[in-house]
Design a protein around this motif. Sequence first.
Motif, PDB file in Angstrom:
ATOM      1  N   ALA A 590      17.181   5.487  45.661  1.00 46.95           N
ATOM      2  CA  ALA A 590      16.002   5.640  46.526  1.00 46.95           C
ATOM      3  C   ALA A 590      14.899   4.757  45.955  1.00 46.95           C
ATOM      4  O   ALA A 590      14.256   5.135  44.973  1.00 46.95           O
ATOM      5  CB  ALA A 590      15.564   7.098  46.586  1.00 46.95           C
ATOM      6  N   GLU A 595      11.426   7.373  50.524  1.00 44.14           N
ATOM      7  CA  GLU A 595      12.871   7.596  50.578  1.00 44.14           C
ATOM      8  C   GLU A 595      13.302   8.656  49.568  1.00 44.14           C
ATOM      9  O   GLU A 595      14.171   9.487  49.849  1.00 44.14           O
ATOM     10  CB  GLU A 595      13.606   6.282  50.316  1.00 44.14           C
ATOM     11  CG  GLU A 595      15.125   6.393  50.283  1.00 44.14           C
ATOM     12  CD  GLU A 595      15.728   6.861  51.589  1.00 44.14           C
ATOM     13  OE1 GLU A 595      16.835   7.434  51.566  1.00 44.14           O
ATOM     14  OE2 GLU A 595      15.087   6.654  52.634  1.00 44.14           O
ATOM     15  N   ARG A 598      12.472  12.256  50.743  1.00 46.46           N
ATOM     16  CA  ARG A 598      13.335  12.620  51.868  1.00 46.46           C
ATOM     17  C   ARG A 598      14.747  12.945  51.380  1.00 46.46           C
ATOM     18  O   ARG A 598      15.369  13.918  51.820  1.00 46.46           O
ATOM     19  CB  ARG A 598      13.384  11.459  52.870  1.00 46.46           C
ATOM     20  CG  ARG A 598      14.156  11.780  54.151  1.00 46.46           C
ATOM     21  CD  ARG A 598      14.640  10.517  54.846  1.00 46.46           C
ATOM     22  NE  ARG A 598      15.573   9.767  54.041  1.00 46.46           N
ATOM     23  CZ  ARG A 598      16.855  10.090  53.911  1.00 46.46           C
ATOM     24  NH1 ARG A 598      17.348  11.155  54.526  1.00 46.46           N
ATOM     25  NH2 ARG A 598      17.650   9.359  53.155  1.00 46.46           N
ATOM     26  N   ALA A 599      15.259  12.144  50.426  1.00 49.21           N
ATOM     27  CA  ALA A 599      16.624  12.341  49.938  1.00 49.21           C
ATOM     28  C   ALA A 599      16.782  13.645  49.172  1.00 49.21           C
ATOM     29  O   ALA A 599      17.873  14.223  49.130  1.00 49.21           O
ATOM     30  CB  ALA A 599      17.034  11.161  49.058  1.00 49.21           C
ATOM     31  N   ARG A 714       6.915   6.326  56.007  1.00 50.52           N
ATOM     32  CA  ARG A 714       7.767   5.154  56.212  1.00 50.52           C
ATOM     33  C   ARG A 714       6.951   3.968  56.722  1.00 50.52           C
ATOM     34  O   ARG A 714       7.184   2.826  56.317  1.00 50.52           O
ATOM     35  CB  ARG A 714       8.896   5.473  57.197  1.00 50.52           C
ATOM     36  CG  ARG A 714      10.000   6.329  56.598  1.00 50.52           C
ATOM     37  CD  ARG A 714      11.233   6.340  57.484  1.00 50.52           C
ATOM     38  NE  ARG A 714      10.964   6.926  58.800  1.00 50.52           N
ATOM     39  CZ  ARG A 714      11.061   8.212  59.073  1.00 50.52           C
ATOM     40  NH1 ARG A 714      11.407   9.074  58.116  1.00 50.52           N
ATOM     41  NH2 ARG A 714      10.809   8.666  60.290  1.00 50.52           N
TER      42      ARG A 714
END
Length: 755
Positions: A590, A595, A598-599, A714
Amino acid sequence: MKPRFYAVFGAILQYKQGGGLCARSRESEISMNISRLNAIAAVTNYRATAPALDFSKTPAREIFGANVFNDRIMRARLAKPVYQALRRTIERGEKLDVSIADAVAEAMRDWAIGMGATHYAHVFYPLTGLTAEKHDSFLEPDGKGGAMTEFTAKQLIRGEPDASSFPSGGIRATFEARGYTAWDVTSPAYILENPNGRTLCIPTAYCSWTGEALDKKTPLLRSMQALNVQAQRLLRIFGQKNPDRVFATAGCEQEYFLVDRNFFFARPDLISAGRTLFGAKPPKGQEMEDQYFGAIPERVLAFMLEVERELYKLGVPVKTRHNEVAPGQYELAPVFENANVAADHQYLTMTVLQRVAQKYGMACLLHEKPFAGINGSGKHLNWSLGTRKANLLEPGETPHANMQFLAFCAAVIRAVDKHATLLRASIAHAGNDHRLGANEAPPAILSIFLGEQLTEVFKQIAKGGSGKAQAPGFLTVGVDTLPPLPKDAGDRNRTSPFAFTGNKFEFRAVGSSQSVAGPLVILNTIVADSLAYIADELEAAPARTAPALGAAVQAVIRKIMKAHGRVIFNGDNYAAAWQQEAARRGLPNAPDTAEAIRAAENAANDEMLSRMGVLSVREFHSRNEIYLEKYVKEVMTEARLSFEIAKTLIFPAAVSYQKLLAETALGLKALGQKHCTTVLDELCGLAAELQARIEALRTAIAQAGNGQLAAHARHCRQQVIPAMDAVRAVADQLESIVPDEFWPLPTYQEMLFIK
């Protein structure tokens, strides 16, 4: 400084023409960057105003802990039964006996007042990443026109700050204001000094009226408890009937930059963002490699000595100081201590660094990347676990024969691989995105460095062997007068994000401005989960004889290596080939905060954190929302700053120089002289490009708010940050051609090298 050719040439033209089109006074040119000139003058003429310290009169050992309500003070001021009950809670984790709180409060009050304190404060650690405190006076009216001092058990144990004005990720609405601070008996109270008084500071946990954690300390204490429970299970399997309490230890190396305050206040980006959003690469950076471990400048060393003195008084065990790799960069490191106390001391360390820097006319920059093009700053988290008597990650002389060590080490291997997304998210924030993977810090791919000896042991066990370790041997350095040096079992790997360094792991990816509490919470919890897995496997083994236990340990290690051995990597983490190899191994990557957060939000992480009793699903998701929102706010703040600085400072400077060049060209033409417009042409092109990119940044900023936090994050990463970088690229080119007389911002050369 750049050549002042154009300024001198303009003055000659003014003399020739008697003050025509090209007339321009030297004073008006200099006035364009008067703040820079004043800053340089102030720095070069700096004289220390703080009184000199004399450690010969009061040795450091007498200063250490002088402002702390520590064991020595408690032993002297508390009745023996009260003292012993308190120590049982601190050392063994026993439930606090609230009946002793009145006696502790009275002793703490008398000690604090005797030290000159007039107020007390419950210090807590909200999800802003900073500390918070509410001060209350010891004085209470006596009803007879006078006052008395009061500090009761109730005031010690619990406070009630507002719970609606801190980030809560939806746990608390604006109208739901009740929250509580609870005394953390395991972290000692201390006196914080001010020129006009002193305050008794009491470390506390902070939760909502519903009992949900709103801070960083509460989950940390929960994770320490979970780690202890699961580690003790394993120790019992290895034959300890009543094992001591197991706790995580931490030692946090703190890197930071120092710049003169005159430069700091002449840079709007440093004031509001903590990093420079513009700045051309100086002729000399860190490529000479002459800063690292070099002689410490006198002014900086004086600052360091006072920082250490203040930290000594607060019981912070600082040990090491030195110049770091980048010019203007330094490091401070303590010795190991209980992880909960170490986290509190880290907050104090950052506070003291910034406060003392002001006394020496400097600003302490804790941002991960204050200056582009040179190394940023990290906070290497050295982590281990043990009891009062033993380090459980100490391999011993023959690690292959140390079943207990191998089991604990295997738990760490499994934890880092299985929960890599959680560990990555624990270090994710806007500042760290500039540093991770930039050939100065580990990449966002998490891997473990074990060294040759341990790697070979685990590989042999994975293949079904005994895992016998190679003898370390001795180093010969080719100088007869030097003794042979014992050779360590493995080399060090500065590129690894998570490296075994003898009897601990060094988590090198933590950011310099971060609270270490977050990474500690995750590290403690994921290791506790893996210890539980190993304990379950071993408890299910059919026999408990030594040979049977050895076989069972080898079997579980083989399973762990088969499933999670992919995370071990002893090579160069900076190399592009590792990125490809990591992808082949299936390791998550990530690259940025949007990112990474979110992961980390998945059902497996939800279940594990909840099962370990560290974070409920609601608490975990609320934190992710807070951190993502903070990321968006930080990026948008930087974007607006970039727009403002480029529009109101850099573009006008370019236009002013453009005007001078144009007037000079016209003057030469009028005199019938040859004139070259190469620089003017380049400048016109860059100024026009800067205008276009400023407008593109304005558009990116305006389009960012769409109501959805994840989408906004994002957009920040994919649109806003590239637009900022595009503006900077042109602005930094302009800095390389616009003369000093016109450039409005202190340069890298000035800030990094003028001390």
